[in-house]
Design a protein around this motif. Structure first.
Motif, PDB file in Angstrom:
ATOM      1  N   ALA A   1       0.838  -1.198   0.000  1.00  0.00           N
ATOM      2  CA  ALA A   1       0.000   0.000   0.000  1.00  0.00           C
ATOM      3  C   ALA A   1       0.879   1.256   0.000  1.00  0.00           C
ATOM      4  O   ALA A   1       0.612   2.223  -0.704  1.00  0.00           O
ATOM      5  CB  ALA A   1      -0.925  -0.009   1.200  1.00  0.00           C
TER       6      ALA A   1
ATOM      7  N   VAL B   1      -6.284  -1.540  -0.410  1.00  0.00           N
ATOM      8  CA  VAL B   1      -5.409  -2.536  -1.044  1.00  0.00           C
ATOM      9  C   VAL B   1      -5.625  -3.899  -0.393  1.00  0.00           C
ATOM     10  O   VAL B   1      -5.692  -4.934  -1.061  1.00  0.00           O
ATOM     11  CB  VAL B   1      -3.925  -2.108  -0.890  1.00  0.00           C
ATOM     12  CG1 VAL B   1      -2.989  -3.227  -1.327  1.00  0.00           C
ATOM     13  CG2 VAL B   1      -3.656  -0.867  -1.714  1.00  0.00           C
TER      14      VAL B   1
ATOM     15  N   PRO C   1      -3.865   1.045   4.574  1.00  0.00           N
ATOM     16  CA  PRO C   1      -3.777  -0.041   3.586  1.00  0.00           C
ATOM     17  C   PRO C   1      -5.097  -0.753   3.320  1.00  0.00           C
ATOM     18  O   PRO C   1      -5.129  -1.698   2.538  1.00  0.00           O
ATOM     19  CB  PRO C   1      -2.772  -0.993   4.227  1.00  0.00           C
ATOM     20  CG  PRO C   1      -2.955  -0.795   5.688  1.00  0.00           C
ATOM     21  CD  PRO C   1      -3.362   0.641   5.885  1.00  0.00           C
TER      22      PRO C   1
END
Ligand code: AMP
Ligand code: FES
Ligand code: ZN
Ligand code: ZN
Length: 302
Positions: free
Chosen positions: A126, A139, A136
Motif C-alpha cells: 500500500a 489494497v 492499507p
C-alpha cells in the motif's frame, strides 16, 4: 428472566424478538439460525464444498464451528496479511485459528501468506503504491478478495463463505444508502451467484447480530482475537456501527428491519437497472476474472 425453552435462568436476551435463553438452549438456537439462513437464501447444500474465510475473529471462527457441527464439508482459508500494529496482529490471528483447529481434528486449513508468497506485506504494498491515504485497507480488501476467489476456484469449491454479520451488513448498507451508491446496493446480498470465474459468495451470519456471534463464541469456548485490525481504528464503518447501535438501543430490532426490508425491496425490483453486470474476462497474466483491460488490478499491484 427465564429461558423460554426450559424455564431455567436465562443468560441471553435477544431483545429484537423478546427471546430469552439459557446457555444450553442458546447453543442450539444459534446454529439453527445459521442453518435457516443457509436454506432461506439457498446458499449451499450438504453435498457442496465450502471454503470458509477465517480471520481468527469471532464471526468467522463461529461460522466455521457451526458449519462443521452441522455436518457441512467446510475447509478454512487464512490469508496472512503481514500486519503487525505493535502486537503482531496477523501472527496472533493465525495462532487463534491454530488453537481452534487443535480442538477440531480433521479440519483442513489453507493458508496464503502474502509477504512469503509475494515478497511484501499488505502495508508495504500500500505504501509503495501510495494507495489509500496512508491506510492499507483498500489494497488489503482487493488482495483478500483476489486470494479468496483464487483459492476457491483452484480448489474447486462450490461456495466461499465469509463471517460478515448483521452489524457489518447494516453498516455497509447504511453507507451505501447515505451516498446512494446504487451499483453497490444492487450487489449487496446474502448470496452472490457464481459467474465467469468469480466464485459464489455467501454470508450465512448475515441475519445474526455481532453480539450474538460473540456470545456463541464465548459460550462455545472458542478463543478468538479480540483486537481489531490496527488499521481499522477510526474507519467510517465503525462510526456507522456506533450510530446504528444507538438506534438499536432506542428501538430493538431496527437493524434487522432495515436489512430485511432492503432485501425485500430489492427482490421487488428496486435497483434492477443498476444490477446489470460489467463483462468479465480472464487476466492476461494470472487468468483470474477481471473488468480491467489486459492485466487485473491484483497483478498490477505486484
Ligand atoms: P472484515 O472485512 O475484517 O470485517 O472481515 C470480514 C470477513 O472476511 C471475515 O468474517 C472473514 O470471513 C473474512 N476475512 C477477513 N480477514 C481475513 C483473513 N486475513 N483471512 C481470511 N479471511 C478473512
Ligand atoms: Fe486489511 Fe485491516 S487493512 S484487515
Ligand atoms: Zn434453556
Ligand atoms: Zn491477474
Amino acid at each position: 428472566m427465564k429461558c423460554r425453552k426450559c424455564g431455567r435462568e436465562a443468560g441471553f436476551n435477544m431483545r429484537r424478538q423478546k427471546l430469552a435463553l439459557c446457555a444450553e438452549h442458546y447453543l442450539e438456537w444459534f446454529p439453527s439460525q445459521v442453518e435457516r439462513a443457509i436454506h432461506k437464501y439457498k446458499m449451499f447444500t450438504p453435498g457442496d464444498k465450502v471454503l470458509v474465510a477465517v480471520s481468527g475473529g469471532k464471526d468467522s471462527l463461529a461460522l466455521w464451528d457451526v458449519l462443521l457441527d452441522l455436518g457441512y464439508h467446510a475447509e478454512g482459508l487464512y490469508i496472512g496479511l503481514g500486519i503487525d500494529g505493535g502486537f503482531g496482529y496477523s501472527r496472533l490471528s493465525l495462532e487463534k485459528i491454530e488453537g481452534f483447529m487443535a480442538t477440531r481434528p480433521g479440519a483442513v486449513l489453507h493458508t496464503v501468506d502474502i509477504p512469503q508468497t509475494y515478497g511484501e506485506s499488505v502495508p508495504q504494498v500500500a505504501r509503495r503504491k501510495h494507495r489509500g491515504r496512508g491506510k492499507p485497507c483498500a489494497v488489503c480488501g482487493l488482495i483478500k478478495r483476489y486470494v479468496m476467489n483464487r483459492v476457491a476456484s483452484e480448489g474447486h469449491f462450490d461456495v466461499l463463505a465469509t463471517g460478515h454479520n448483521l452489524d457489518d451488513e447494516v453498516a455497509v448498507l447504511f453507507g451505501n444508502t447515505l451516498h446512494w451508491q446504487i451499483g453497490y446496493l444492487a450487489r449487496q446480498a446474502p448470496v452472490l451467484e457464481e459467474r465467469d470465474g468469480l466464485a459464489c459468495k455467501v454470508k450465512p451470519l448475515c441475519r445474526l447480530y455481532e453480539r450474538e456471534t460473540a456470545a456463541y463464541a464465548i459460550v462455545k469456548g472458542i478463543d478468538y482475537i479480540y483486537e481489531e485490525c490496527p488499521h481499522a481504528v477510526g474507519a467510517t464503518t465503525n462510526r456507522y456501527k456506533e450510530l446504528l447501535n444507538q438506534l438499536e438501543l432506542d428501538s430493538p430490532g431496527s437493524k434487522l428491519q432495515f436489512y430485511i426490508t432492503f432485501l425485500k425491496a430489492k427482490e421487488e425490483g428496486l435497483f434492477q437497472q443498476a444490477a446489470e453486470q460489467v463483462a468479465l474476462h480472464p487476466c492476461q497474466n494470472c487468468g483470474q476474472p477481471t473488468t480491467a483491460p489486459g492485466i487485473c488490478t491484483f497483478c498490477r499491484l505486484w
